[in-house]
Design an enzyme around this catalytic site. Structure first.
Site, PDB file in Angstrom:
ATOM      1  N   GLY A   8     -16.266  19.084 -10.878  1.00 39.10           N
ATOM      2  CA  GLY A   8     -15.214  19.501 -11.168  1.00 39.10           C
ATOM      3  C   GLY A   8     -15.260  18.801 -12.487  1.00 39.10           C
ATOM      4  O   GLY A   8     -14.084  18.013 -13.921  1.00 39.10           O
ATOM      5  N   ARG A  37     -15.359  29.440  -9.832  1.00 39.28           N
ATOM      6  CA  ARG A  37     -13.647  29.701 -10.377  1.00 39.28           C
ATOM      7  C   ARG A  37     -12.864  28.451 -11.881  1.00 39.28           C
ATOM      8  O   ARG A  37     -12.610  29.415 -12.466  1.00 39.28           O
ATOM      9  CB  ARG A  37     -12.479  29.152  -9.364  1.00 39.28           C
ATOM     10  CG  ARG A  37     -12.428  30.061  -8.000  1.00 39.28           C
ATOM     11  CD  ARG A  37     -10.914  29.547  -6.957  1.00 39.28           C
ATOM     12  NE  ARG A  37     -11.453  27.860  -6.546  1.00 39.28           N
ATOM     13  CZ  ARG A  37     -12.359  27.714  -5.600  1.00 39.28           C
ATOM     14  NH1 ARG A  37     -13.044  28.243  -5.404  1.00 39.28           N
ATOM     15  NH2 ARG A  37     -12.192  26.229  -5.932  1.00 39.28           N
ATOM     16  N   ILE A  55     -17.572  21.029  -3.807  1.00 31.37           N
ATOM     17  CA  ILE A  55     -17.519  19.806  -3.152  1.00 31.37           C
ATOM     18  C   ILE A  55     -16.845  20.159  -1.420  1.00 31.37           C
ATOM     19  O   ILE A  55     -17.130  19.046  -1.455  1.00 31.37           O
ATOM     20  CB  ILE A  55     -16.157  18.622  -3.713  1.00 31.37           C
ATOM     21  CG1 ILE A  55     -16.596  17.337  -3.832  1.00 31.37           C
ATOM     22  CG2 ILE A  55     -14.744  19.234  -3.223  1.00 31.37           C
ATOM     23  CD1 ILE A  55     -16.024  16.182  -4.361  1.00 31.37           C
ATOM     24  N   TYR A 143      -0.635  14.375  -2.655  1.00 27.53           N
ATOM     25  CA  TYR A 143      -1.367  13.326  -3.626  1.00 27.53           C
ATOM     26  C   TYR A 143      -1.869  12.184  -3.839  1.00 27.53           C
ATOM     27  O   TYR A 143      -3.065  11.420  -3.378  1.00 27.53           O
ATOM     28  CB  TYR A 143      -1.151  14.089  -5.375  1.00 27.53           C
ATOM     29  CG  TYR A 143      -1.961  13.595  -6.449  1.00 27.53           C
ATOM     30  CD1 TYR A 143      -2.758  14.390  -6.398  1.00 27.53           C
ATOM     31  CD2 TYR A 143      -1.152  13.049  -7.210  1.00 27.53           C
ATOM     32  CE1 TYR A 143      -3.792  13.373  -7.613  1.00 27.53           C
ATOM     33  CE2 TYR A 143      -1.909  12.349  -8.178  1.00 27.53           C
ATOM     34  CZ  TYR A 143      -3.444  12.469  -8.175  1.00 27.53           C
ATOM     35  OH  TYR A 143      -3.900  12.460  -9.157  1.00 27.53           O
ATOM     36  N   LYS A 147      -4.963  10.067  -2.390  1.00 21.83           N
ATOM     37  CA  LYS A 147      -5.311   8.749  -3.551  1.00 21.83           C
ATOM     38  C   LYS A 147      -5.316   7.820  -2.442  1.00 21.83           C
ATOM     39  O   LYS A 147      -6.626   7.209  -2.584  1.00 21.83           O
ATOM     40  CB  LYS A 147      -4.893   8.398  -4.366  1.00 21.83           C
ATOM     41  CG  LYS A 147      -5.103   9.346  -5.260  1.00 21.83           C
ATOM     42  CD  LYS A 147      -6.112  10.535  -6.005  1.00 21.83           C
ATOM     43  CE  LYS A 147      -6.396  11.617  -6.982  1.00 21.83           C
ATOM     44  NZ  LYS A 147      -7.830  11.042  -7.194  1.00 21.83           N
TER      45      LYS A 147
HETATM   46  P1  NAD Z   1      -8.364  19.052 -13.250  1.00 19.64           P
HETATM   47  O1  NAD Z   1      -7.277  19.609 -12.156  1.00 19.64           O
HETATM   48  O2  NAD Z   1      -8.259  19.296 -15.504  1.00 19.64           O
HETATM   49  O3  NAD Z   1      -9.936  18.669 -13.048  1.00 19.64           O
HETATM   50  C1  NAD Z   1      -9.336  18.916 -11.459  1.00 19.64           C
HETATM   51  C2  NAD Z   1     -11.134  20.048 -11.498  1.00 19.64           C
HETATM   52  O4  NAD Z   1     -11.778  20.288  -9.740  1.00 19.64           O
HETATM   53  C3  NAD Z   1     -10.972  21.275 -12.025  1.00 19.64           C
HETATM   54  O5  NAD Z   1     -11.926  22.139 -12.450  1.00 19.64           O
HETATM   55  C4  NAD Z   1     -10.877  22.350 -10.602  1.00 19.64           C
HETATM   56  O6  NAD Z   1     -11.457  23.560 -10.846  1.00 19.64           O
HETATM   57  C5  NAD Z   1     -11.947  20.809  -9.604  1.00 19.64           C
HETATM   58  N1  NAD Z   1     -11.959  21.735  -8.112  1.00 19.64           N
HETATM   59  C6  NAD Z   1     -10.766  21.971  -7.474  1.00 19.64           C
HETATM   60  N2  NAD Z   1     -11.510  21.837  -6.231  1.00 19.64           N
HETATM   61  C7  NAD Z   1     -12.649  21.464  -6.027  1.00 19.64           C
HETATM   62  C8  NAD Z   1     -14.018  21.987  -5.683  1.00 19.64           C
HETATM   63  N3  NAD Z   1     -13.429  22.257  -4.119  1.00 19.64           N
HETATM   64  N4  NAD Z   1     -15.291  21.536  -5.457  1.00 19.64           N
HETATM   65  C9  NAD Z   1     -15.603  21.390  -6.582  1.00 19.64           C
HETATM   66  N5  NAD Z   1     -13.646  21.556  -7.829  1.00 19.64           N
HETATM   67  C10 NAD Z   1     -13.173  21.418  -7.526  1.00 19.64           C
HETATM   68  O7  NAD Z   1      -7.789  17.497 -13.066  1.00 19.64           O
HETATM   69  P2  NAD Z   1      -8.684  16.057 -14.176  1.00 19.64           P
HETATM   70  O8  NAD Z   1      -7.584  15.964 -14.556  1.00 19.64           O
HETATM   71  O9  NAD Z   1      -9.499  16.516 -14.763  1.00 19.64           O
HETATM   72  O10 NAD Z   1      -8.798  14.914 -13.201  1.00 19.64           O
HETATM   73  C11 NAD Z   1      -9.696  15.107 -12.820  1.00 19.64           C
HETATM   74  C12 NAD Z   1      -9.804  13.363 -11.465  1.00 19.64           C
HETATM   75  O11 NAD Z   1      -8.708  11.827 -11.834  1.00 19.64           O
HETATM   76  C13 NAD Z   1      -8.744  14.021 -10.221  1.00 19.64           C
HETATM   77  O12 NAD Z   1      -9.115  13.145  -8.479  1.00 19.64           O
HETATM   78  C14 NAD Z   1      -7.238  13.007 -10.280  1.00 19.64           C
HETATM   79  O13 NAD Z   1      -6.409  13.508 -10.052  1.00 19.64           O
HETATM   80  C15 NAD Z   1      -7.880  12.114 -11.125  1.00 19.64           C
HETATM   81  N6  NAD Z   1      -6.599  11.979 -12.905  1.00 19.64           N
HETATM   82  C16 NAD Z   1      -6.346  12.625 -13.395  1.00 19.64           C
HETATM   83  C17 NAD Z   1      -5.640  11.836 -14.281  1.00 19.64           C
HETATM   84  C18 NAD Z   1      -4.506  12.761 -15.643  1.00 19.64           C
HETATM   85  O14 NAD Z   1      -3.989  12.673 -15.876  1.00 19.64           O
HETATM   86  N7  NAD Z   1      -5.130  13.955 -15.880  1.00 19.64           N
HETATM   87  C19 NAD Z   1      -4.664  10.537 -13.676  1.00 19.64           C
HETATM   88  C20 NAD Z   1      -4.954  10.412 -12.730  1.00 19.64           C
HETATM   89  C21 NAD Z   1      -6.092  10.423 -11.878  1.00 19.64           C
HETATM   90  C1  AKB Z   2      -0.093  13.830 -12.359  1.00 20.02           C
HETATM   91  O1  AKB Z   2       0.271  14.080 -13.180  1.00 20.02           O
HETATM   92  O2  AKB Z   2      -0.586  14.488 -11.081  1.00 20.02           O
HETATM   93  C2  AKB Z   2      -1.446  12.785 -12.809  1.00 20.02           C
HETATM   94  C3  AKB Z   2      -1.526  11.553 -12.553  1.00 20.02           C
HETATM   95  C4  AKB Z   2      -1.292  10.276 -12.577  1.00 20.02           C
HETATM   96  O3  AKB Z   2      -2.509  11.571 -11.180  1.00 20.02           O
HETATM   97  N1  AKB Z   2      -1.411  12.975 -14.181  1.00 20.02           N
END
Ligand code: NAD
Ligand code: AKB
Length: 320
Positions: A8, A37, A55, A143, A147
């Site tokens: 990812g 993608r 994944i 979601y 988690k």
């Molecule tokens: P994002 O949506 O920017 O990136 C997620 C990536 O996962 C994307 O590049 C997407 O292409 C990839 N993905 C989707 N399906 C896939 C698959 N089948 N195989 C491989 N890759 C795949 O998300 P992010 O913000 O970078 O978040 C990363 C992690 O951190 C996630 O688990 C998210 O829940 C967690 N998280 C993020 C935030 C935030 O604010 N950004 C907050 C809390 C938790």
């Molecule tokens: C979302 O809003 O879905 C994320 C998170 C806090 O997990 N940024």
């Protein structure tokens, strides 16, 4: 030296995590795993190995792990909270079945695994202020359900098989490199794009809705430092509350107006995002992360606003 696979890697966190790990001499080869993608930016394509890794394809994960002698997997694949509500089965598949694939490869090939959790594990029955580390986790979103399941599975693989799983419950993350991927906290990034373009921001989250947030550099430090932490000190593993600030849209807009007095915001509350935001904590207690592995965020609200405005202004309103 640790060899790492980031699954990812093209997302909001992944692009910055890969760049940081590649610049850190405590780490060896850093493989950026992305799907067909989601292409990676040129800077990552040119700075180290990049591989297509879905994944949902466990064999492919294992192949890449073996090829690069990977010993640590950062699993960032997910559908974020708002997007997940329109594709709940896909969100479950990526968030849970994808994690099981990763954990199985880790068990067979001896890898440590970091899988971010989120403030999304909490729900309306959770104490909203100083939300404890160990408390009610009854989310109302798919979601959040993925988690909570991910936290439990990660602990299960640690206790049953000794897989070194660790994670944090990230708050909303604010950054200027890669736009956020469809979450509830995205407004706290989008608002800066409007401010720099001189547009009125239509805020989907209501005034008075407080959520935890952190700037991306602190989030990346958490991902790195937790995986390097002394395991003897970890009483918790999956997953640590971490937060750096808590604000509502009014506070954020006021902070922007201190630098841009003409900035204007109106409310166009999105019922889906609002109901999710209202079910999440206002401000978490992250003392366990501070005590067990030294979590100490460096960027507060004022510094974050300075960094966001100056970085986006440097890119230029036309490029946003
Ligand atoms: P994002 O949506 O920017 O990136 C997620 C990536 O996962 C994307 O590049 C997407 O292409 C990839 N993905 C989707 N399906 C896939 C698959 N089948 N195989 C491989 N890759 C795949 O998300 P992010 O913000 O970078 O978040 C990363 C992690 O951190 C996630 O688990 C998210 O829940 C967690 N998280 C993020 C935030 C935030 O604010 N950004 C907050 C809390 C938790
Ligand atoms: C979302 O809003 O879905 C994320 C998170 C806090 O997990 N940024």
């Amino acid at each position: 030296m640790k060899n790492v696979l980031v699954i990812g890697a093209a997302g909001q966190i992944g692009t910055e995590l890969v760049a940081t790990l590649r610049a850190d001499d405590r780490f060896g080869t850093i493989v950026a795993g992305h799907t067909t993608r989601t292409p990676l930016p040129d800077s990552l394509l040119q700075s180290g190995p990049c591989e297509c890794v879905d994944i949902l394809d466990a064999r492919r994960i294992a192949e890449v792990v073996k090829t690069y002698n990977v010993d640590t997997i950062y699993n960032l694949a997910a559908l974020l909270s708002a997007t997940a509500e329109s594709k709940p089965l896909a969100a479950w598949n990526v968030g849970v079945n994808g994690l099981i694939n990763t954990l199985e490869v880790a068990r067979e090939l001896g890898c440590a695994v970091f899988t971010p959790s989120s403030i999304g594990v909490f729900g309306p029955e959770t104490p909203a202020v100083m939300t404890p580390q160990d408390t009610v986790c009854r989310p109302k979103t798919v979601y959040g359900i993925t988690k909570v399941t991910g936290e439990l599975l990660s602990d299960y693989y640690f206790h049953k098989y000794g897989v070194d799983t660790r994670s944090v419950r990230y708050p909303g993350l604010i950054s200027h490199e890669t736009p956020p991927g469809g979450g509830t906290t995205d407004y706290a990034v989008e608002i800066f794009y409007s401010a720099v373009k001189g547009e009125t921001y239509a805020c989907p989250i209501a005034a008075g809705t407080f959520m935890d947030m952190a700037f991306m550099s602190d989030a990346i430090d958490a991902a790195v430092n937790l995986m390097l932490a002394d395991p003897q000190r970890l009483k918790h593993r999956n997953s640590f509350n971490v937060t750096a600030m808590s604000f509502d849209p009014e506070m954020l807009a006021a902070e922007i107006r201190k630098r841009k007095p003409d900035f204007s915001m109106r409310y166009a509350v999105d019922p889906l995002r609002q109901s999710i935001a209202s079910s999440w904590p206002d401000a978490m207690d992250d003392s366990c992360a501070r005590e067990e592995w030294g979590w100490q965020p460096k960027i507060g609200l004022s510094e974050m606003v300075d960094i966001m405005l100056s970085a986006l202004e440097k890119k230029g309103a036309g490029a946003l």
